[in-house]
Design a protein around this motif. Structure first.
Motif, short mmCIF file in Angstrom:
data_model
loop_
_atom_site.label_atom_id
_atom_site.label_comp_id
_atom_site.label_asym_id
_atom_site.label_seq_id
_atom_site.Cartn_x
_atom_site.Cartn_y
_atom_site.Cartn_z
N SER A 210 0.83 -1.21 0.00
CA SER A 210 0.00 0.00 0.00
C SER A 210 0.87 1.26 0.00
O SER A 210 1.82 1.38 0.78
CB SER A 210 -0.92 0.00 1.24
N SER A 211 0.50 2.22 -0.85
CA SER A 211 1.26 3.48 -0.96
C SER A 211 0.64 4.59 -0.12
O SER A 211 1.25 5.62 0.10
CB SER A 211 1.26 3.94 -2.42
N GLY A 212 -0.61 4.39 0.28
CA GLY A 212 -1.32 5.43 1.03
C GLY A 212 -2.07 6.40 0.11
O GLY A 212 -2.83 7.25 0.60
N CYS A 270 -11.63 3.53 6.94
CA CYS A 270 -10.49 2.63 7.17
C CYS A 270 -9.96 2.17 5.82
O CYS A 270 -10.35 1.11 5.31
CB CYS A 270 -10.90 1.43 8.00
N ALA A 272 -6.63 1.93 5.27
CA ALA A 272 -5.27 1.36 5.44
C ALA A 272 -5.28 -0.13 5.14
O ALA A 272 -6.27 -0.82 5.38
CB ALA A 272 -4.80 1.61 6.87
N LYS A 338 -17.37 -9.28 4.45
CA LYS A 338 -16.65 -8.36 5.35
C LYS A 338 -17.59 -7.29 5.91
O LYS A 338 -17.50 -6.92 7.08
CB LYS A 338 -15.47 -7.70 4.61
N ASN A 350 -11.98 -3.40 -3.74
CA ASN A 350 -11.18 -3.25 -4.97
C ASN A 350 -10.38 -4.51 -5.23
O ASN A 350 -9.97 -5.23 -4.32
CB ASN A 350 -10.26 -2.02 -4.94
N GLY A 364 -0.61 1.00 -4.88
CA GLY A 364 0.44 1.85 -5.44
C GLY A 364 0.07 2.56 -6.72
O GLY A 364 0.74 3.51 -7.13
N LYS A 388 -7.60 7.84 -8.22
CA LYS A 388 -7.91 7.71 -6.78
C LYS A 388 -8.49 9.02 -6.25
O LYS A 388 -9.29 9.04 -5.34
CB LYS A 388 -6.67 7.28 -6.01
O1 PMT Z 1 -2.61 2.68 -0.51
P1 PMT Z 1 -2.83 2.56 -2.00
O2 PMT Z 1 -1.56 2.14 -2.72
O3 PMT Z 1 -3.46 3.78 -2.58
O4 PMT Z 1 -3.86 1.35 -2.24
C1 PMT Z 1 -5.16 1.45 -1.79
C2 PMT Z 1 -5.63 0.15 -1.11
C3 PMT Z 1 -5.65 -0.97 -2.14
C4 PMT Z 1 -4.71 -0.23 0.04
C5 PMT Z 1 -7.07 0.45 -0.54
O5 PMT Z 1 -7.91 0.77 -1.60
C6 PMT Z 1 -7.62 -0.76 0.20
O6 PMT Z 1 -8.16 -1.69 -0.34
N1 PMT Z 1 -7.46 -0.77 1.55
C7 PMT Z 1 -7.81 -1.87 2.45
C8 PMT Z 1 -6.76 -2.93 2.36
C9 PMT Z 1 -7.06 -4.09 3.30
O7 PMT Z 1 -6.39 -4.26 4.28
O8 PMT Z 1 -8.12 -4.79 2.98
P2 PMT Z 1 -8.66 -6.10 3.77
O9 PMT Z 1 -9.68 -6.69 2.91
O10 PMT Z 1 -7.53 -6.94 4.25
O11 PMT Z 1 -9.35 -5.48 5.05
C10 PMT Z 1 -10.72 -5.11 5.08
C11 PMT Z 1 -10.92 -3.88 5.94
O12 PMT Z 1 -10.57 -4.17 7.29
C12 PMT Z 1 -10.10 -2.67 5.55
O13 PMT Z 1 -10.90 -1.52 5.73
C13 PMT Z 1 -8.94 -2.67 6.52
O14 PMT Z 1 -8.48 -1.34 6.80
C14 PMT Z 1 -9.59 -3.29 7.75
N2 PMT Z 1 -8.69 -4.07 8.62
C15 PMT Z 1 -8.11 -5.22 8.19
C16 PMT Z 1 -7.32 -5.95 9.05
C17 PMT Z 1 -7.15 -5.50 10.38
N3 PMT Z 1 -6.39 -6.18 11.24
N4 PMT Z 1 -7.72 -4.37 10.78
C18 PMT Z 1 -8.50 -3.65 9.93
O15 PMT Z 1 -9.02 -2.61 10.30
#
Ligand code: PMT
Length: 410
Positions: A210-212, A270, A272, A338, A350, A364, A388
């Motif tokens: 992730s680039s943020g 959220c 991140a 989720k 995404n 990224g 974005k």
């Molecule tokens: O940062 P960029 O390069 O611009 O890319 C953007 C992105 C792809 C990172 C962003 O669009 C994205 O998808 N972010 C969520 C990434 C992620 O961790 O997805 P996940 O499916 O693993 O998690 C689902 C959700 O739970 C997310 O909102 C995540 O922040 C949250 N989570 C996950 C695990 C954890 N331990 N705690 C959380 O809060």
């Protein structure tokens, strides 16, 4: 843009005081009325004469000035303005503010003031990182003081790190934001962005790509709509957003702590990419590769789920919690699961990984494609591939509509 706005500028004693001369000129150019207070230290770096010439106004320096105090000068000064800016804000003046000291004109009128205060911290990086300063910053943030900077870079003391005062143009932008009356004025938001790093030993970590960019774009769009934004960022190469309350963290547990401390807010996004696991124990020293030894095994422990914790917070749940889902397949099915399991209100899914041409699809990249779901309506809304920045703006329009609808229903 600032015609008629009355700004009280407190210049305390730091080398970056010279930057405030440019700020005064810029504020005046935009029509603001600027009244300046120089602390004793501030007056060692810039002269009352230059401050007075640029502000075209009297400069105040002394709590014990008979002429000013016959009119209760410090009370008057603390009330007759729309915004107080402290720039540079030294560790000393922030400590005085946090503890309610009033031993000179600047600290007395800050204590007597009932108008919003904006701070532009400037100090040596070790002073900024010191536990005492950290506690003071935390206290001031809880009192809704607006922080602009500091930024990272080379310091006058020839050290480098976090502690440089923001440039005058960044401060001016923050002043514009403050006076901007966008549709989300008065709304508080937390945005998480970037990856989290989980240390294995002092040099290795578990991380992700992730680039943020997506999270920072969302924070910027919320700021542009007038929201007050705390951006909690994992390690990225992006420039801090000066108009946001920036909190830099590394691990998932640090990110969760920062999120919880930032509550209550109205919106939490959220975005991140949080590490689901961390090393069960961190090695104190670098793990050595010894000839003949087997590669070490890595034992993992599950991290807290920030989105789930915020969505199910017993007393400070934001009224709108938005999560992301990063998937490599079966995106709709996983996103819905989720949404239900974590208890958030909306989810932005995404597809991640590489496309046919070997290009990253979301991590990224500058563009992304969102599958949008809400708890109220689980039908998928597909947003075409866009930058974005556009995704962020599209999301903020939805947020504005959501708040307007809720206001009407109240
Ligand atoms: O940062 P960029 O390069 O611009 O890319 C953007 C992105 C792809 C990172 C962003 O669009 C994205 O998808 N972010 C969520 C990434 C992620 O961790 O997805 P996940 O499916 O693993 O998690 C689902 C959700 O739970 C997310 O909102 C995540 O922040 C949250 N989570 C996950 C695990 C954890 N331990 N705690 C959380 O809060």
């Amino acid at each position: 843009m600032l015609t008629g706005k009355r700004i009280l500028l407190i210049i305390s004693g730091g080398i970056s005081a010279y930057k405030t001369l440019v700020l005064i000129r810029d504020l005046r150019k935009e029509g603001a009325k600027v009244t300046c207070v120089l602390t004793q230290g501030g007056a060692r770096f810039v002269t009352p004469l230059s401050v007075s010439a640029l502000s075209e106004n009297k400069v105040y320096t002394d709590l014990w000035s008979l002429t000013d105090e016959t009119e209760m000068g410090h009370i008057r000064l603390s009330r007759e303005h729309d915004l107080v800016i402290v720039a540079p804000a030294t560790a000393n003046i922030m400590a005085k503010m946090a503890h309610g000291l009033a031993d000179d004109l600047a600290s007395t009128l800050l204590l007597a003031s009932n108008i919003p205060v904006m701070l532009a911290p400037a100090m040596n990086p070790i002073m900024w990182e010191h536990g005492a300063t950290k506690n003071n910053v935390e206290t001031l943030r809880q009192r809704e003081i607006i922080f602009v900077g500091p930024t990272e870079g080379n310091m006058a003391c020839r050290e480098s790190g976090m502690g440089r005062m923001s440039e005058p143009e960044e401060l001016l932008k923050a002043v514009h934001n403050f006076f901007l009356s966008g549709p989300l004025k008065g709304v508080k938001a937390v945005v998480t962005a970037g990856p989290t790093y989980e240390a294995i030993d002092p040099v290795r970590f578990i991380g992700n790509r992730s680039s943020g960019k997506q999270g920072y774009a969302i924070a910027e769009a919320l700021l542009a709509a007038g929201a007050q934004v705390t951006l909690i960022s994992g390690p990225t190469h992006l420039k801090s957003l000066n108009a946001a309350n920036m909190i830099h963290v590394e691990s998932t547990r640090e990110m969760l702590e920062a999120c919880e401390k930032s509550l209550p807010v109205d919106i939490c996004v959220c975005s991140a990419a949080v590490s689901d696991w961390r090393a069960t124990s961190m090695h104190e020293h670098k793990i050595k590769k010894e000839a003949g030894n087997l590669p070490p095994t890595l034992s993992l422990t599950e991290n807290p789920d920030i989105l789930k914790v915020i969505s199910n917070h017993p007393d400070k749940r934001p009224s709108l919690v938005i999560g992301f889902a990063a998937e490599t397949k079966d995106i709709e099915q996983h996103a819905l699961s989720k949404l239900r399991k974590k208890g958030c209100d909306w989810i932005m899914a995404n597809l991640v990984g590489k496309d046919k041409n070997g290009q990253e699809k979301a991590f990224g990249s500058d563009e992304n494609q969102i599958y949008f779901f809400t708890r109220a309506n689980e039908d998928c809304e597909l947003w075409g591939c866009m930058s974005k920045k556009h995704i962020a703006e599209h999301l903020v329009i939805k947020i504005i509509e959501h708040f307007e609808k809720n206001r009407k229903n109240d």
